[in-house]
Structures are given as C-alpha cells and as structure tokens.
Design a protein around this motif. Structure first.
Motif, PDB file in Angstrom:
ATOM      1  N   ASP A   1      -5.085   3.729   2.655  1.00 47.09           N
ATOM      2  CA  ASP A   1      -4.130   2.783   2.064  1.00 47.09           C
ATOM      3  C   ASP A   1      -4.547   2.462   0.631  1.00 47.09           C
ATOM      4  O   ASP A   1      -5.620   1.888   0.401  1.00 47.09           O
ATOM      5  CB  ASP A   1      -4.068   1.504   2.889  1.00 47.09           C
ATOM      6  CG  ASP A   1      -3.400   1.738   4.239  1.00 47.09           C
ATOM      7  OD1 ASP A   1      -2.608   2.693   4.334  1.00 47.09           O
ATOM      8  OD2 ASP A   1      -3.676   0.983   5.180  1.00 47.09           O
TER       9      ASP A   1
ATOM     10  N   ARG B   1       0.852  -1.183   0.000  1.00 47.75           N
ATOM     11  CA  ARG B   1       0.000   0.000   0.000  1.00 47.75           C
ATOM     12  C   ARG B   1       0.887   1.232   0.000  1.00 47.75           C
ATOM     13  O   ARG B   1       1.956   1.260   0.606  1.00 47.75           O
ATOM     14  CB  ARG B   1      -0.927   0.031   1.224  1.00 47.75           C
ATOM     15  CG  ARG B   1      -1.879  -1.143   1.312  1.00 47.75           C
ATOM     16  CD  ARG B   1      -2.906  -1.162   0.175  1.00 47.75           C
ATOM     17  NE  ARG B   1      -3.788  -2.319   0.295  1.00 47.75           N
ATOM     18  CZ  ARG B   1      -3.567  -3.492  -0.292  1.00 47.75           C
ATOM     19  NH1 ARG B   1      -2.479  -3.657  -1.024  1.00 47.75           N
ATOM     20  NH2 ARG B   1      -4.409  -4.491  -0.139  1.00 47.75           N
ATOM     21  N   ASN B   2       0.405   2.270  -0.681  1.00 46.12           N
ATOM     22  CA  ASN B   2       1.076   3.572  -0.729  1.00 46.12           C
ATOM     23  C   ASN B   2       2.463   3.479  -1.354  1.00 46.12           C
ATOM     24  O   ASN B   2       3.369   4.234  -1.009  1.00 46.12           O
ATOM     25  CB  ASN B   2       1.155   4.195   0.671  1.00 46.12           C
ATOM     26  CG  ASN B   2      -0.216   4.318   1.304  1.00 46.12           C
ATOM     27  OD1 ASN B   2      -1.168   4.746   0.663  1.00 46.12           O
ATOM     28  ND2 ASN B   2      -0.331   3.922   2.567  1.00 46.12           N
TER      29      ASN B   2
END
Length: 431
Positions: free
Chosen positions: A172, A48-49
């Motif tokens: 996220d 995520r990210n």
C-alpha cells in the motif's frame, strides 16, 4: 488514543502559519471553502494506491508541498523525503529509478564449466530507496520520454516492480507526481498513464496577497518543516480504514454512475460505449454530425472525445470519502456536495473537450477544468432532478414492484440517453 485527523487539521493550519503553503480557498464544498491544492493532496495522502498529479507552472509550490506532506505523514525529515524523490529527465535510467545488480555478485557465480546440474546463485537486485518507499514522488513526470512513462504505467497497474527477473511487491503506497506545462524538454503524457492518474490538481502561482505573506518567511523550508505536526506509523496506517468507514448513500452512488454514463454513452459506438472509439471516429472528427443529441448543451456525450473507464468510478468514490472525512461532513447533502466538488479534478485530465465549445466565453480555450466542472454540474443536477421519475420507474422494475414490460413502456417515451441506451436495454433483457 491516536487521532490522525486532528493532527492533519493541525498540519493544515501549521502550513499556513509557517508560510509553507499559502493559497486561495478555491475549492468550495457546500458552504465551506478550502485550498484545493492542499486538501486534495491531503486526501490522496489518506488513501493508498491512488496517484495525484499536481499540475502548474514553475514556483507554484507543487514539489515542496508534496515533500512537506511526506515528511509529516511518514515521520521522516524534509531532507530525507526530498532525497527519496525521483526527477524526470531523458537520461534517467531504469537502474537509477528502481534498482540495479551489484557487480560484486558476478564473482560469486559458478563458472560456466562447473559441474552439470549445478544451480547458479540467484542474482539479487539492490532496490533503490524510492522503489522501497511507501511514499513515492515523481517530480516533473512529463520530462520522462514515453519509454520511461511505461515504467510508471506498469508500476501503477500491477503495484509491483520487475527488474532482472526479480519482483518487488510495493504494498500500500501513496503516489504523487508533479508536472510543468509543455516546455522544449517535455513529452506528452500517454493516455493510458493519464487514466491511471486518479486526480489532477492545478497549482497556481502565488497571488498578490500570497506573495506578501511569503515575503515574511525568513527561514529555510527544511528548517520550518521541523515544526510541523507528524503522524506516527500507526496513525498513517490507520488512515485508509478511516476513509473506508465513510458510507456513501444511494444518491451519491447513483450520481457517480450516471456521471460516468453521461460522458461515455454513444449511440454510434460499439455497445454504446465511447471508450471503444478509435482515433478517427471521435466526436471531434465528425462522429456526432446528424445525431439528435448533437448541440444539445445539456447532454455531455458529444462535448468530449473520450469515455470514462471504471477507474473513474473507483476514484470518485475514494476521493469523495477522503475529502468528506477531512472536512467532517456526512449525510446525503454533505456527501453529494463533496462529490460535486471533487469530480472535475478526477475527470478533467482524462478527456479532451470539444474545441468549439471550449474556445467560447467564459473558457477562451484555457478554462478546461471549468468546462468539465460545468458538464459535471449539469449531469449531477439532471440526475437529482429531471431524472427522478425515470430512476424510480427503473428501480421499481428491478425490485419487482412493477413489471419489466410496464417500466419498458414508460421509459421508452424518454429521450434521456441513459433511459434509452441503458435502462431500456437492461429492461429488454429482463422481459
């Protein structure tokens, strides 16, 4: 019990069987070979990210692959994921990308001559589906001019979108971007934006065998996509936790830090940190002339203009864990091989190689990824072999097993840049 890893394995097989992604096994991890475009994209979907950039010519299955993965990981149909995607062009407005104000709200505002102290009704932004999605795809990102690129830079940096005084928290999110080579309608990507792109994966045109396999595909992509395995929302949420559970040992951590320092250390830069060099004082502009490390093929610092930010360290750790999880590898030997395979893709888009070296065989001015891969190989091998005694001396001094002065005397004899500019300087502060 949900088993997202089994579904991801089935997904990779299904993409091959359905002729939705046919590529060469060009990513070697230890004794196993897999397709880099597919597995590094799958690794990004497990994180995520982080932002993955797929780079290659037209028809290299960049956008289609990302949208197929989006359909499998989010549970949406292929058409729904495709409709979420934004595509770059100079006239693409901020309102079309992130959101706009519904003009009907203006009729609900109090008249300017209303009673004193009367608070105006808050303006609500109508965020676009792309802005609200946890799976964001930016197609042909280099067709956006620099002003629009700044929007994506802010988005990746702050993980929020601001518009008309309102803020949307992104949470996220998985980020993907695709990019074609330079054409008449493309723009250079800003260096700060490139540094926030976590990994860049070349996408090649189908070769002869892949072309024959694709010729057997008779149904449309959107129809074939319905047969792909799909993760549930719970399984999709579970993936970052599974990645975080992969433990990196000291050998891998030391190799990552040493790799960054090999690219970044510079005796002639402020605080020996090459990330602080300005445009006119880079290795390609003559900075290294007369330096005793210059033209030493085993030393990385003079062979690239830029240093590497700490974001590279974070990205190396994340993608090493994610790829190890996907391949079922653990233990020091397996993880160091994963890091060795992943590192060039995390670094090559962030640096400018020395042109005189890049234009020689076997690179011929075009093998930028291979050039960086060779530098990465030299750094890791040096850390694991020649630097072994140096690392032990420094570690013993830090642990108090020997005096800092004794370690300082030993390491001062070394000509290794990390010993001279990192270990020795650290020990001098400890004495």
């Amino acid at each position: 019990m949900p088993d997202p890893l089994r579904k991801i394995e089935d997904l990779a097989c299904a993409l091959q069987e359905l002729r939705l992604h046919v590529g060469a096994a060009d990513l070697q991890v230890a004794d196993r070979k897999v397709n880099g475009q597919l597995y590094l994209s799958l690794a990004n979907a497990c994180l995520r990210n982080r932002a993955a950039l797929l780079y290659g010519g037209m028809g290299a299955n960049k956008t289609t692959l990302v949208n197929l993965l989006g359909s499998a990981f989010t549970g949406l149909s292929f058409d729904e994921v495709e409709n979420l995607m934004i595509t770059g062009h100079p006239e693409q407005t901020e309102e079309k990308i992130v959101g706009f104000i519904d003009p009907r709200q203006w009729s609900c505002l109090p008249h300017p001559s209303g009673s004193p102290g009367e608070e105006p009704s808050p303006i609500q932004v109508l965020w676009t589906p792309w802005a609200r999605s946890r799976w964001k795809v930016i197609n042909e990102i280099n067709r956006f001019p620099s002003g629009k690129q700044n929007l994506f830079l802010e988005l990746l940096q702050k993980r929020k979108i601001g518009y008309a005084g309102e803020t949307l928290e992104l949470g996220d999110t998985c980020y993907f971007a695709t990019m074609n080579p330079d054409f008449s309608a493309t723009y250079p990507l800003d260096e700060a934006l490139l540094d926030r792109i976590s990994i860049s994966v070349p996408a090649a045109q189908p070769d002869f065998l892949a072309g024959l396999a694709l010729a057997e595909r008779e149904r449309e992509v959107s129809e074939l996509a319905e047969a792909l395995p799909r993760l549930t929302a719970e399984e999709f949420r579970e993936l970052p936790g599974l990645v975080a559970g992969v433990r990196l040992d000291g050998q891998v951590e030391l190799s990552i830090i040493s790799l960054l320092r090999d690219f970044t250390l510079c005796e002639r830069a402020p605080s020996f940190d090459k990330t602080q060099l300005t445009g006119g004082s880079k290795p390609s502009r003559g900075l290294c002339a007369g330096c005793h490390y210059f033209n030493n093929p085993e030393v990385c610092c003079w062979q690239v203009d830029e240093g590497l930010s700490d974001r590279v360290r974070q990205d190396l750790r994340s993608y090493t864990r994610a790829v190890a999880l996907l391949l079922g590898l653990d233990g020091s030997d397996g993880l160091i091989e994963v890091m060795r395979a992943v590192a060039p893709y995390v670094i090559w888009h962030r640096v400018s190689p020395d042109r005189t070296m890049l234009e020689r065989p076997p690179y011929y001015g075009a093998g930028r990824l291979q050039y960086v891969r060779d530098l990465v190989e030299k750094s890791i091998n040096r850390t694991l072999n020649e630097r072994g005694e140096m690392n032990i001396i420094f570690a013993r001094a830090v642990d108090g097993e020997i005096s800092s002065q004794e370690a300082l005397e030993e390491l001062s004899k070394s000509d290794d840049p990390i010993a001279r500019l990192d270990y020795v300087k650290a020990l001098e502060r400890m004495v």
